[in-house]
Design a protein around this motif. Structure first.
Motif, PDB file in Angstrom:
ATOM      1  N   LYS A 239       5.830 116.397-164.140  1.00 23.89           N
ATOM      2  CA  LYS A 239       6.040 117.809-163.787  1.00 23.89           C
ATOM      3  C   LYS A 239       7.187 117.974-162.792  1.00 23.89           C
ATOM      4  N   LEU A 240       7.196 117.149-161.751  1.00 23.41           N
ATOM      5  CA  LEU A 240       8.249 117.249-160.742  1.00 23.41           C
ATOM      6  C   LEU A 240       9.638 117.066-161.356  1.00 23.41           C
ATOM      7  N   LEU A 241       9.753 116.129-162.265  1.00 19.49           N
ATOM      8  CA  LEU A 241      11.052 115.866-162.883  1.00 19.49           C
ATOM      9  C   LEU A 241      11.377 116.849-164.008  1.00 19.49           C
ATOM     10  N   ARG A 242      10.423 117.068-164.880  1.00 16.81           N
ATOM     11  CA  ARG A 242      10.673 117.843-166.098  1.00 16.81           C
ATOM     12  C   ARG A 242      10.593 119.349-165.867  1.00 16.81           C
ATOM     13  N   ARG A 243       9.596 119.790-165.166  1.00 19.97           N
ATOM     14  CA  ARG A 243       9.411 121.233-164.965  1.00 19.97           C
ATOM     15  C   ARG A 243      10.114 121.719-163.692  1.00 19.97           C
ATOM     16  N   ASP A 244       9.863 121.065-162.565  1.00 21.28           N
ATOM     17  CA  ASP A 244      10.442 121.541-161.303  1.00 21.28           C
ATOM     18  C   ASP A 244      11.949 121.283-161.222  1.00 21.28           C
ATOM     19  N   ARG A 245      12.373 120.085-161.568  1.00 24.21           N
ATOM     20  CA  ARG A 245      13.805 119.738-161.520  1.00 24.21           C
ATOM     21  C   ARG A 245      14.535 120.141-162.792  1.00 24.21           C
ATOM     22  N   ARG A 246      13.767 120.423-163.843  1.00 21.55           N
ATOM     23  CA  ARG A 246      14.326 120.849-165.144  1.00 21.55           C
ATOM     24  C   ARG A 246      15.231 119.791-165.773  1.00 21.55           C
ATOM     25  N   LEU A 247      14.863 118.548-165.574  1.00 22.23           N
ATOM     26  CA  LEU A 247      15.616 117.461-166.202  1.00 22.23           C
ATOM     27  C   LEU A 247      15.280 117.407-167.694  1.00 22.23           C
ATOM     28  N   SER A 248      16.189 116.858-168.460  1.00 24.06           N
ATOM     29  CA  SER A 248      15.924 116.680-169.891  1.00 24.06           C
ATOM     30  C   SER A 248      14.788 115.677-170.067  1.00 24.06           C
ATOM     31  N   ARG A 249      14.260 115.645-171.249  1.00 22.91           N
ATOM     32  CA  ARG A 249      13.217 114.684-171.556  1.00 22.91           C
ATOM     33  C   ARG A 249      13.741 113.262-171.355  1.00 22.91           C
ATOM     34  N   GLU A 250      14.978 113.025-171.791  1.00 22.86           N
ATOM     35  CA  GLU A 250      15.575 111.691-171.684  1.00 22.86           C
ATOM     36  C   GLU A 250      15.767 111.274-170.224  1.00 22.86           C
ATOM     37  N   ARG A 251      16.267 112.185-169.400  1.00 25.93           N
ATOM     38  CA  ARG A 251      16.471 111.855-167.983  1.00 25.93           C
ATOM     39  C   ARG A 251      15.140 111.671-167.277  1.00 25.93           C
ATOM     40  N   THR A 252      14.152 112.449-167.662  1.00 27.71           N
ATOM     41  CA  THR A 252      12.810 112.293-167.091  1.00 27.71           C
ATOM     42  C   THR A 252      12.272 110.911-167.411  1.00 27.71           C
ATOM     43  N   GLU A 253      12.375 110.515-168.666  1.00 27.64           N
ATOM     44  CA  GLU A 253      11.897 109.191-169.066  1.00 27.64           C
ATOM     45  C   GLU A 253      12.659 108.096-168.323  1.00 27.64           C
ATOM     46  N   SER A 254      13.966 108.258-168.189  1.00 26.47           N
ATOM     47  CA  SER A 254      14.785 107.272-167.496  1.00 26.47           C
ATOM     48  C   SER A 254      14.360 107.122-166.036  1.00 26.47           C
ATOM     49  N   ARG A 255      14.081 108.219-165.388  1.00 25.34           N
ATOM     50  CA  ARG A 255      13.695 108.146-163.960  1.00 25.34           C
ATOM     51  C   ARG A 255      12.295 107.568-163.781  1.00 25.34           C
ATOM     52  N   ILE A 256      11.395 107.915-164.672  1.00 29.79           N
ATOM     53  CA  ILE A 256      10.064 107.312-164.595  1.00 29.79           C
ATOM     54  C   ILE A 256      10.172 105.814-164.853  1.00 29.79           C
ATOM     55  N   ARG A 257      11.008 105.424-165.783  1.00 26.91           N
ATOM     56  CA  ARG A 257      11.205 103.995-166.068  1.00 26.91           C
ATOM     57  C   ARG A 257      11.740 103.279-164.828  1.00 26.91           C
ATOM     58  N   ARG A 258      12.699 103.902-164.125  1.00 22.85           N
ATOM     59  CA  ARG A 258      13.235 103.279-162.904  1.00 22.85           C
ATOM     60  C   ARG A 258      12.144 103.122-161.846  1.00 22.85           C
ATOM     61  N   LEU A 259      11.284 104.111-161.711  1.00 27.23           N
ATOM     62  CA  LEU A 259      10.168 104.005-160.769  1.00 27.23           C
ATOM     63  C   LEU A 259       9.276 102.817-161.139  1.00 27.23           C
ATOM     64  N   VAL A 260       8.913 102.741-162.402  1.00 25.78           N
ATOM     65  CA  VAL A 260       8.035 101.666-162.863  1.00 25.78           C
ATOM     66  C   VAL A 260       8.700 100.306-162.666  1.00 25.78           C
ATOM     67  N   ASP A 261       9.973 100.187-163.086  1.00 34.32           N
ATOM     68  CA  ASP A 261      10.686  98.914-162.928  1.00 34.32           C
ATOM     69  C   ASP A 261      10.762  98.477-161.466  1.00 34.32           C
ATOM     70  N   ALA A 262      10.923  99.429-160.568  1.00 32.14           N
ATOM     71  CA  ALA A 262      11.013  99.106-159.137  1.00 32.14           C
ATOM     72  C   ALA A 262       9.688  98.550-158.601  1.00 32.14           C
ATOM     73  N   LEU A 263       8.600  98.876-159.254  1.00 35.17           N
ATOM     74  CA  LEU A 263       7.298  98.432-158.794  1.00 35.17           C
ATOM     75  C   LEU A 263       6.890  97.063-159.337  1.00 35.17           C
ATOM     76  N   LEU A 264       7.419  96.712-160.501  1.00 39.91           N
ATOM     77  CA  LEU A 264       6.937  95.499-161.186  1.00 39.91           C
ATOM     78  C   LEU A 264       7.497  94.227-160.566  1.00 39.91           C
ATOM     79  N   PRO A 265       6.632  93.219-160.450  1.00 37.20           N
ATOM     80  CA  PRO A 265       7.095  91.929-159.890  1.00 37.20           C
ATOM     81  C   PRO A 265       8.034  91.206-160.830  1.00 37.20           C
TER      82      PRO A 265
END
Length: 191
Positions: free
Chosen positions: A165-191
């Protein structure tokens, strides 16, 4: 003669199942569009193209309809979220697809959870389902983590509907950019 009777009974059973499915689909769709208090059985019946009496004949009561709809929606969500274990790219893609399909509905339900018992039950189940999904999909990474519980918490947040919601609705990012940013969050967390 016996064949005709068998065919008629089968056709009737199919028609009953199709009507039941239309009613459930109508109920689920309405719950994604407006608060529970603004949904009457007349609304569900009208959306499904049947009478209120037909709804009651199939489900017995409003509570019966809500229970059947809840079970149907829960199974649909589980099916939509199927992801190969350990495939981070697929996991992020699947969860964003799921939110594109049902994210606004989930947010509406979450907005009602503090004052609607049905919504509280549905959202509690949804939160448990999401955590179980994270635990299953990221199992190889959790097994290798120093603190699996902490990593699970952080992955739940990174892939949560509110993050979408924060990325897609509030920031109005595209679906692709939303997915990319969530992926970066996940990648940053993984060992």
């Amino acid at each position: 003669m016996n064949t005709t009777r068998s065919y008629t009974m089968t056709a009737r059973a199919v028609a009953v199942a199709e009507t039941r499915a239309r009613i459930i689909d109508a109920c689920v769709a309405l719950h994604g569009e407006r608060p529970v208090t603004e949904i009457a059985l007349d609304d569900v019946a009208g959306r499904a193209g049947v009478s209120v009496q037909t709804v009651l004949r199939h489900f017995g009561s409003r509570a019966g309809l809500e229970e059947a709809s809840f079970e149907h929606a829960q199974q649909a969500v589980t099916d939509e979220r199927r992801t190969p274990v350990g495939d981070v790219g697929a996991a992020v893609h699947v969860i964003v697809d799921h939110y594109e399909r049902r994210g606004d509905q989930a947010l509406l339900m979450l907005a009602q959870e503090t004052h609607q018992d049905l919504m509280a039950r549905i959202t509690e189940q949804g939160k448990a389902l999401h955590r179980a999904w994270v635990t299953e999909v990221f199992a190889p990474f959790l097994a290798a983590a120093e603190d699996a519980e902490e990593l699970t918490d952080l992955l739940v947040v990174a892939t949560d509907v509110y993050t979408w919601k924060l990325l897609r609705r509030d920031r109005r990012l595209s679906r692709e950019r939303t997915e990319s940013r969530i992926r970066r969050l996940v990648d940053a967390l993984l060992p």
